[in-house]
Design a protein around this motif. Structure first.
Motif, PDB file in Angstrom:
ATOM      1  N   UNK A   1       0.839  -1.195   0.000  1.00  0.00           N
ATOM      2  CA  UNK A   1       0.000   0.000   0.000  1.00  0.00           C
ATOM      3  C   UNK A   1       0.877   1.248   0.000  1.00  0.00           C
ATOM      4  N   UNK A   2       1.911   1.267   0.821  1.00  0.00           N
ATOM      5  CA  UNK A   2       2.763   2.449   0.944  1.00  0.00           C
ATOM      6  C   UNK A   2       3.560   2.702  -0.331  1.00  0.00           C
ATOM      7  N   UNK A   3       3.900   1.659  -1.052  1.00  0.00           N
ATOM      8  CA  UNK A   3       4.589   1.840  -2.332  1.00  0.00           C
ATOM      9  C   UNK A   3       3.690   2.563  -3.333  1.00  0.00           C
ATOM     10  N   UNK A   4       2.391   2.274  -3.282  1.00  0.00           N
ATOM     11  CA  UNK A   4       1.450   2.905  -4.209  1.00  0.00           C
ATOM     12  C   UNK A   4       1.083   4.322  -3.771  1.00  0.00           C
ATOM     13  N   UNK A   5       0.801   4.472  -2.470  1.00  0.00           N
ATOM     14  CA  UNK A   5       0.227   5.732  -1.987  1.00  0.00           C
ATOM     15  C   UNK A   5       1.227   6.655  -1.315  1.00  0.00           C
ATOM     16  N   UNK A   6       2.405   6.144  -0.963  1.00  0.00           N
ATOM     17  CA  UNK A   6       3.378   6.957  -0.253  1.00  0.00           C
ATOM     18  C   UNK A   6       3.184   6.869   1.252  1.00  0.00           C
ATOM     19  N   UNK A   7       4.177   7.340   1.988  1.00  0.00           N
ATOM     20  CA  UNK A   7       4.136   7.286   3.445  1.00  0.00           C
ATOM     21  C   UNK A   7       3.645   8.623   3.996  1.00  0.00           C
ATOM     22  N   UNK A   8       2.514   8.626   4.701  1.00  0.00           N
ATOM     23  CA  UNK A   8       2.021   9.894   5.266  1.00  0.00           C
ATOM     24  C   UNK A   8       2.926  10.361   6.408  1.00  0.00           C
TER      25      UNK A   8
ATOM     26  N   UNK B   1       3.900  -2.114   8.439  1.00  0.00           N
ATOM     27  CA  UNK B   1       4.863  -1.127   8.888  1.00  0.00           C
ATOM     28  C   UNK B   1       4.154  -0.094   9.760  1.00  0.00           C
ATOM     29  N   UNK B   2       4.791   0.362  10.840  1.00  0.00           N
ATOM     30  CA  UNK B   2       4.167   1.387  11.689  1.00  0.00           C
ATOM     31  C   UNK B   2       4.255   2.764  11.036  1.00  0.00           C
ATOM     32  N   UNK B   3       3.224   3.576  11.278  1.00  0.00           N
ATOM     33  CA  UNK B   3       3.170   4.921  10.711  1.00  0.00           C
ATOM     34  C   UNK B   3       2.962   5.950  11.818  1.00  0.00           C
ATOM     35  N   UNK B   4       3.367   7.186  11.540  1.00  0.00           N
ATOM     36  CA  UNK B   4       3.069   8.331  12.412  1.00  0.00           C
ATOM     37  C   UNK B   4       3.421   8.026  13.873  1.00  0.00           C
TER      38      UNK B   4
END
Length: 311
Positions: free
Chosen positions: A171-178, A258-261
């Motif tokens: 998902x992050x590869x497609x949408x990027x990392x917020x 993967x953890x975010x924010x």
């Protein structure tokens, strides 16, 4: 005819859907079960069951009688186990309802230790996040995440679940990392919505960093009402998910999530065990409550939120 034996036979037939299976669980003959149910119907002058060569179905009158009989049998069992000699060895049937992830990841794996201590307790465990009518459905207790809003129930705070924000690498590869929660609002990012049982709607998450606070709704293509389904959706790359840490540890370790924010904080989700105030706290219910509290102290202990005194 022993009325309580007949009630028990009828209840087991309804629950197993078979005279043969009911007889096996009661350890009596099928003929005895059939005779007891027939005598009960004759006494009540109503048909409780519709019988065919393939299956047994409960009638409308039978369904109503089943709920009443179940409560009577439970009360009788509680009365017997409340005696000092019986209370020393908790036994009998206990009906509980718990969230699916909690059951699969924490409670059920720990049950062998519970049964080693209490081999005579029979657990009927509903696994769901739905709203349960404890009295109407004859459930002894429920475990639920979030505040208990039903003031008619006695609720015990048994744990605090730490929440985090996660996504699959694909998902992050497609949408990027917020890098900021606001990026999840009205953008190309998608979240997996969670439909809470109390409202049937997704609830926004409040994220805080120092003095900054952001309420995140997010845009979703999929919303679910079960924690395991939410996890599966996140693993499938369908969006960003908010979940308790205990649910994602394995998937973080193997790189599936993967953890975010991580510099933002979410309030912990309180976990409660609730039961009706008019329900006798039998020995079997008491030891189950104590076991859940002990178990959650290992996995998600209640946090001390008392303010720190100034010195």
């Amino acid at each position: 005819m022993d009325r309580f034996d007949a009630m028990q036979a009828f209840v087991r037939v309804v629950e197993t859907g078979s005279f043969t299976k009911a007889a096996e669980t009661l350890r009596i003959s099928k003929t005895s079960v059939t005779q007891q149910v027939q005598q009960l119907e004759a006494r009540l002058r109503v048909r409780l069951l519709n019988r065919t060569t393939r299956k047994v179905n409960v009638t409308a009158d039978g369904a109503a009688y089943y709920e009443r009989a179940l409560r009577l049998l439970a009360d009788l069992d509680d009365a017997e186990t409340s005696l000092s000699a019986a209370a020393a060895v908790p036994r009998g049937r206990l009906r509980v309802d718990v969230p699916s992830p909690l059951a699969l990841m924490i409670l059920i794996p720990a049950l062998p230790d519970f049964y080693a201590k209490y081999p005579d307790i029979q657990l009927d465990m509903g696994v769901s996040d739905r709203r349960v009518d404890l009295i109407g459905e004859n459930v002894d207790c429920v475990v639920r995440g979030g505040e208990i809003t039903d003031q008619s129930l006695i609720a015990r705070h048994v744990g605090d679940l730490r929440l985090g924000v996660y996504a699959a690498p694909g998902y992050l590869e497609r949408a990027g990392i917020p890098t900021h929660p606001s990026e999840l609002e009205n953008s190309h990012h998608r979240v997996v919505g969670f439909l809470w049982a109390r409202t049937g709607k997704p609830t926004p998450y409040v994220m805080q960093r120092q003095d900054e606070q952001v309420q995140v709704h997010g845009r979703y293509a999929l919303a679910v009402d079960d924690g395991n389904a939410c996890l599966a959706a996140g693993l499938a790359g369908l969006g960003i998910i908010w979940l308790p840490e205990y649910m994602v540890r394995t998937h973080l370790a193997n790189g599936e999530l993967l953890p975010l924010l991580q510099d933002w904080r979410l309030d912990e989700m309180p976990l409660y065990l609730a039961f009706p105030p008019n329900r006798h706290v039998s020995a079997k219910l008491r030891v189950f409550i104590d076991w859940v509290i002990e178990l959650m102290a290992q996995h998600a202990p209640v946090l001390d939120r008392r303010p720190v005194a100034d010195h």
